[in-house]
Design a protein around this motif. Structure first.
Motif, PDB file in Angstrom:
ATOM      1  N   PHE A  25       0.889  -1.218   0.363  1.00 64.27           N
ATOM      2  CA  PHE A  25       0.007  -0.040  -0.109  1.00 64.27           C
ATOM      3  C   PHE A  25       0.929   1.240  -0.377  1.00 64.27           C
ATOM      4  O   PHE A  25       1.270   2.038  -0.677  1.00 64.27           O
ATOM      5  N   ILE A  26       1.832   1.491   1.012  1.00 61.89           N
ATOM      6  CA  ILE A  26       3.053   2.511   0.663  1.00 61.89           C
ATOM      7  C   ILE A  26       3.711   2.725  -0.179  1.00 61.89           C
ATOM      8  O   ILE A  26       3.736   3.537  -0.898  1.00 61.89           O
ATOM      9  N   MET A  27       4.242   1.151  -0.570  1.00 61.87           N
ATOM     10  CA  MET A  27       5.583   1.179  -1.586  1.00 61.87           C
ATOM     11  C   MET A  27       4.373   2.046  -3.240  1.00 61.87           C
ATOM     12  O   MET A  27       4.928   2.764  -3.962  1.00 61.87           O
ATOM     13  N   THR A  28       3.048   1.469  -3.458  1.00 62.66           N
ATOM     14  CA  THR A  28       2.616   1.929  -3.705  1.00 62.66           C
ATOM     15  C   THR A  28       2.132   3.492  -4.482  1.00 62.66           C
ATOM     16  O   THR A  28       2.543   3.706  -5.145  1.00 62.66           O
ATOM     17  N   GLY A  29       1.884   3.507  -3.239  1.00 68.08           N
ATOM     18  CA  GLY A  29       1.382   5.416  -2.913  1.00 68.08           C
ATOM     19  C   GLY A  29       3.020   6.029  -3.671  1.00 68.08           C
ATOM     20  O   GLY A  29       2.924   6.850  -4.359  1.00 68.08           O
ATOM     21  N   PHE A  30       3.679   5.367  -2.304  1.00 63.89           N
ATOM     22  CA  PHE A  30       4.955   6.411  -3.212  1.00 63.89           C
ATOM     23  C   PHE A  30       5.565   6.612  -4.887  1.00 63.89           C
ATOM     24  O   PHE A  30       5.977   7.515  -5.215  1.00 63.89           O
TER      25      PHE A  30
ATOM     26  N   LEU B  57      10.960   2.582   0.885  1.00 60.73           N
ATOM     27  CA  LEU B  57      11.558   1.369   1.695  1.00 60.73           C
ATOM     28  C   LEU B  57      12.218   1.458   3.166  1.00 60.73           C
ATOM     29  O   LEU B  57      11.597   0.743   3.836  1.00 60.73           O
ATOM     30  N   VAL B  58      12.792   2.786   3.551  1.00 62.96           N
ATOM     31  CA  VAL B  58      13.265   3.294   5.062  1.00 62.96           C
ATOM     32  C   VAL B  58      11.606   2.896   5.536  1.00 62.96           C
ATOM     33  O   VAL B  58      11.255   2.910   6.663  1.00 62.96           O
ATOM     34  N   ILE B  59      10.397   3.859   5.553  1.00 65.85           N
ATOM     35  CA  ILE B  59       9.883   3.908   6.135  1.00 65.85           C
ATOM     36  C   ILE B  59       9.061   3.036   6.042  1.00 65.85           C
ATOM     37  O   ILE B  59       8.562   2.681   7.143  1.00 65.85           O
ATOM     38  N   SER B  60       8.784   1.502   5.604  1.00 65.09           N
ATOM     39  CA  SER B  60       8.274   1.020   5.060  1.00 65.09           C
ATOM     40  C   SER B  60       9.322   0.166   6.131  1.00 65.09           C
ATOM     41  O   SER B  60       8.493  -0.826   6.871  1.00 65.09           O
TER      42      SER B  60
ATOM     43  N   ALA C 179       2.735   6.281   9.175  1.00 63.51           N
ATOM     44  CA  ALA C 179       2.624   5.891   7.936  1.00 63.51           C
ATOM     45  C   ALA C 179       1.386   5.400   7.711  1.00 63.51           C
ATOM     46  O   ALA C 179       0.755   6.359   6.864  1.00 63.51           O
ATOM     47  N   GLY C 180       1.145   4.506   7.837  1.00 64.04           N
ATOM     48  CA  GLY C 180      -0.474   3.941   8.101  1.00 64.04           C
ATOM     49  C   GLY C 180      -1.176   4.796   8.041  1.00 64.04           C
ATOM     50  O   GLY C 180      -2.355   4.899   7.660  1.00 64.04           O
ATOM     51  N   ALA C 181      -1.185   4.834   9.543  1.00 68.53           N
ATOM     52  CA  ALA C 181      -2.646   5.725  10.018  1.00 68.53           C
ATOM     53  C   ALA C 181      -2.748   7.460   9.835  1.00 68.53           C
ATOM     54  O   ALA C 181      -3.373   8.510   9.513  1.00 68.53           O
ATOM     55  N   VAL C 182      -1.370   8.211   9.585  1.00 65.69           N
ATOM     56  CA  VAL C 182      -1.294   9.868   8.650  1.00 65.69           C
ATOM     57  C   VAL C 182      -1.242   9.843   7.288  1.00 65.69           C
ATOM     58  O   VAL C 182      -0.324   9.266   7.082  1.00 65.69           O
TER      59      VAL C 182
END
Lengths: 286, 306
Positions: free
Chosen positions: A166-171, A206-209, A282-285
């Motif tokens: 989810f996060i990587m796709t957005g980025f 990648l760091v965030i994930s 990250a998932g919540a903000v």
């Protein structure tokens, strides 16, 4: 008109100072409540039973490391620590690899069913996998990997993939097309474009994930509780329950065990607090 | 150009997509579907027996002693959820509001409030268990030391205080999470809106209730939903602090513990039943999915786009 000006003009300096003073006091008290228990734990790790019971708040003699030596030599602490490093490290490497692969395909290529693939991963975000522990237990048994570190690694990868995709796709979607197009014009193959042109750009995500997965995996207790029985394979949180059970009367050792178990994550958190906070929220903000 | 570029590209996309997809299919989707199926079978230890329809559901909902345990654990979860709503999300909102002022030291306070969040629940559970020890715990030692010895009590050993002790330990552990999510929401409120409010009113209450609270609604939706799911999945902290049987006398029994006990056996290792356990898992799962969906839907409706 600056904010500060209107603010002070209207209320008067004194009133503002009074209110800010009160807020500051509340914040300081809260910080004491947050850190106090950890300071008491840290001090107690260097104390004897009698010192802990009589003066829990006093400074200890930091040269008295008997408790820590006991943890180091008489328990399996180092083994548990190493197991946690192995399991967490492998899980995160696999999560980031598989997660980036899926996210890259969803974000950079248009293909039939890409929306469905993303939905498939996102659905996994909200499902509490704990409740599927009975089928998971049977699945691991059938695969013959109960009581191995592999059982933990696969479950953590499965748990971590949805948010990571989810996060990587957005980025990856936000990356500009120009570089990619230029490389394609030069005749670079698709894998080459992904590896040498695009991947260097996704490092921040990648760091965030990585951090977002690090804390829940490192701290997990539930899956080892079900999957791992052999003492030599236990992870740190699980191993902690073992030696907390053995040293019930030796409080200095108990606190030393808690201190040593929390030390790695606390130290990394203090160094990288901004990344930790960004990663874990990250998932919540968004 | 070489070969068939279209085919090569299709193969490449397949190679990227299939491994992660297969992983999630095998270790997330398949187990969750199986969890539903398993609830309709009788189990003999680890071996699946005959199809029994809704018998497992009937057993955990309507036959004793299961029915009482189910209701008791459920009500405890409800209490935990509402208490944490105040002590964790409510306190978190206030702390975020205070941190938002950016007074000197705010950066330090922010790091401090989030520190316990990164710790394992196991560490937090043991730490508070030691602190709450009736004789040697720092809580009772402090009470006695300050002349409040009459308040010292076996916090984890009495039915009236045990669950609350767990709730407070949980709030200490996790309050930093809603705090920083709310803070991030507040920091996104545009400066012009705030300036306009400051011209209109001096009341903090009006500012909070009319401006800040509505504008951080997206953050609220997320922390409320996560707290709801977390409260009804609550397992580690009660397991460490109160034990698998939810002592004393099931005063700290929650659905997570009860499900674990039913599926894998209690302290003495008896009573292991995958059928009843699966039925409980399905009920908890459905309850969480329906209510969390409802909460998200209702809260989303009141979110305002800035």
């Amino acid at each position: 008109m600056s904010t500060a000006e209107t603010y002070y003009d209207r209320k008067g300096l004194l009133q503002t100072l009074g209110r800010d003073g009160l807020i500051q006091i509340i914040l300081i008290l809260n910080t004491i409540v947050m850190l106090g228990p950890l300071v008491i734990m840290f001090f107690a790790a260097f104390k004897t039973n009698a010192q802990i019971f009589q003066s829990p708040f006093s400074f200890p003699d930091f040269t008295n490391v008997t408790n820590i030596v006991k943890i180091w030599t008489q328990t399996n602490f180092l083994r548990y620590l190493l197991n946690s490093v192995i399991v967490t490290g492998s899980s995160i490497v696999i999560i980031l690899t598989l997660g980036t692969m899926a996210a890259y395909a969803i974000a950079r290529y248009r293909f039939r069913g890409s929306g469905f693939v993303l939905m498939f991963f996102v659905a996994g975000l909200t499902l509490p996998l704990k409740l599927a522990i009975i089928p998971l237990f049977i699945l691991m048994r059938d695969l013959g990997i109960l009581n191995t570190q592999l059982s933990l690694i696969v479950i953590y990868v499965a748990m971590g993939l949805p948010t990571t995709v989810f996060i990587m796709t957005g980025f990856i979607r936000t990356l500009p097309n120009e570089l990619e197009d230029a490389a394609r014009m030069d005749g670079a193959s698709e894998p080459r474009i992904m590896w040498s042109v695009m991947l260097p750009l996704v490092r921040p995500a990648l760091v965030i994930s990585g951090i977002q997965n690090l804390v829940p995996i490192w701290n997990d207790f539930f899956f080892p509780l079900i999957f791992i029985q052999k003492d030599n394979l236990k992870t740190l949180p699980q191993g902690l329950t073992t030696f907390m059970g053995e040293y019930t009367t030796d409080w200095g050792v108990l606190f030393a065990g808690l201190m040593l178990s929390s030390a790695p994550v606390i130290i990394i958190y203090i160094i990288l607090s901004r990344q930790f906070i960004n990663g874990m929220t990250a998932g919540a903000v968004k | 150009m070489h070969g068939s570029p279209l085919l090569a590209r299709r193969l490449w996309i397949t190679a990227l997509i299939v491994p992660p997809l297969a992983f999630v299919a095998l270790f997330v989707v398949y187990p969750i579907i199986s969890a539903f199926a398993y609830a309709f079978f009788q189990w003999h230890g680890l071996a699946r027996g005959e199809f029994v329809g809704f018998a497992n559901f009937y057993k955990v909902l309507f036959t004793q002693p299961y029915a009482d345990w189910t209701v008791n654990a459920f009500l405890n979860n409800v209490l935990v959820f509402f208490a944490l709503m105040v002590l964790q999300n409510g306190v978190g909102f206030l702390l975020a509001y205070f941190l938002w002022r950016e007074l000197p030291g705010a950066a330090f306070h922010r790091v401090a409030v989030f520190l316990p969040v990164v710790l394992s629940t196991i560490i937090v559970g043991f730490l508070w268990k030691l602190f709450l020890h009736p004789l040697f715990g720092v809580v009772n030692i402090s009470l006695r030391g300050t002349g409040l010895g009459s308040l010292a009590q076996p916090w984890l050993g009495q039915e009236g205080t045990a669950l609350w002790a767990l709730i407070i330990a949980n709030a200490w552990h996790m309050v930093g999470f809603p705090t920083l999510v709310f803070l991030a929401g507040m920091q996104r409120i545009p400066g012009e809106i705030l300036d306009a409010v400051r011209m209109e009113t001096e009341s903090e209450w009006v500012k909070i209730s009319k401006i800040v609270w509505p504008l951080v609604a997206p953050s609220a939706t997320i922390v409320f939903t996560l707290l709801f799911v977390g409260s009804f999945n609550w397992f580690e902290l009660p397991y460490i602090m109160a034990g698998v049987d939810g002592s004393p006398h099931k005063a700290t029994d929650v659905l997570g513990l009860y499900f674990y006990r039913t599926a894998f056996g209690d302290q003495s290792g008896s009573g292991q039943d995958f059928g009843a356990g699966s039925a409980l898992a399905v009920l908890i799962f459905m309850f969480i999915a329906v209510v969390a969906g409802f909460i998200t839907f209702r809260l989303r409706a009141r979110e305002i786009q800035i």
